[in-house]
Design an enzyme around this catalytic site. Structure first.
Site, PDB file in Angstrom:
ATOM      1  N   SER A 155       0.731  -1.249  -0.058  1.00 52.53           N
ATOM      2  CA  SER A 155       0.108   0.004  -0.125  1.00 52.53           C
ATOM      3  C   SER A 155       0.834   1.228  -0.012  1.00 52.53           C
ATOM      4  O   SER A 155       2.110   1.257   0.376  1.00 52.53           O
ATOM      5  CB  SER A 155      -0.999  -0.127   1.267  1.00 52.53           C
ATOM      6  OG  SER A 155      -1.505   1.255   1.341  1.00 52.53           O
ATOM      7  N   TYR A 168      -1.774  -1.099  10.396  1.00 48.55           N
ATOM      8  CA  TYR A 168      -1.995  -1.167   8.856  1.00 48.55           C
ATOM      9  C   TYR A 168      -0.726  -0.601   8.188  1.00 48.55           C
ATOM     10  O   TYR A 168      -0.103  -1.305   7.421  1.00 48.55           O
ATOM     11  CB  TYR A 168      -3.294  -0.719   8.284  1.00 48.55           C
ATOM     12  CG  TYR A 168      -3.454  -0.987   6.894  1.00 48.55           C
ATOM     13  CD1 TYR A 168      -3.880  -2.098   6.597  1.00 48.55           C
ATOM     14  CD2 TYR A 168      -3.237   0.072   5.967  1.00 48.55           C
ATOM     15  CE1 TYR A 168      -3.943  -2.485   5.426  1.00 48.55           C
ATOM     16  CE2 TYR A 168      -3.488  -0.195   4.600  1.00 48.55           C
ATOM     17  CZ  TYR A 168      -3.811  -1.612   4.414  1.00 48.55           C
ATOM     18  OH  TYR A 168      -3.871  -1.798   3.008  1.00 48.55           O
TER      19      TYR A 168
END
Length: 194
Positions: A155, A168
């Site tokens: 990501s 995350y």
């Protein structure tokens, strides 16, 4: 623009394939001729995605955090399609227990940095990083002799963390770092790691 690349005769495995993004990866691989195994903890979601693809797809329930589950999945895939050529590690996600309520520290916040639940943080780190590592261990063995390709989904959070989601962001940074390490580790095995 439609992606086109001849993958006829190739066998692909996609984890997290019951989800929107990874089911589309699987569909695109199949449209380009690959036989695709769609792995997901949620078998019904993987099956629904595989049914949209057709005969060149196989839904397999697998837990990316359990070696035995991954080995059983590998056995099902190789029994049906043969040796794996391409692995997309797409399983991942976040957990609200590893997420703050506010973007910046506020002493009056219901859940600040100091209130994050360590079990939520651990879950996110394991799902994203350990799930990628264990799945690679299970499926890359097929690629050692004849080569293949491993794609790990990270990501932009790995490079520029978003607010509220430290677990995350850290987990995806670990995936990106592991991908770079793996590319060097397998450099002499004709395995492309992205």
């Amino acid at each position: 623009m439609k992606y086109t690349h001849d993958l006829t005769g190739k066998v692909a495995v996609v984890t997290g394939a019951g989800g929107v993004l990874c089911s589309m990866f699987a569909q695109t691989l199949a449209q380009n001729g690959a036989k695709v195994a769609l792995l997901d903890l949620n078998y019904d979601a993987a099956k629904a995605a595989a049914e949209k693809i057709g005969d060149n797809a196989l839904a397999v329930q697998a837990n990316c955090l359990e070696k035995a589950s991954l080995e059983a999945a590998r056995d099902k895939v190789t029994e049906r399609f043969g040796r794996v050529d391409l692995l997309i590690n797409g399983a991942g996600g976040n957990n609200p227990r590893g997420t703050t309520d506010d973007e910046m520290y506020d002493a009056d916040s219901a859940k600040s940095f100091f209130d994050l639940d360590d079990s939520g943080i651990k879950f996110v780190l394991e799902l994203n990083f350990l799930g990628t590592l264990l799945t690679t261990q299970a499926f890359a063995t097929d690629m050692l002799e004849t080569g293949g390709c491993i794609v790990n989904i990270s990501s932009m959070n790995a490079f520029t963390p978003l607010t509220k989601i430290p677990a995350y962001s850290g987990a995806k940074a670990a995936v990106s770092n592991f991908t770079q390490w793996l590319a060097v580790h397998f450099a002499n095995c004709n395995i492309l790691v992205n």
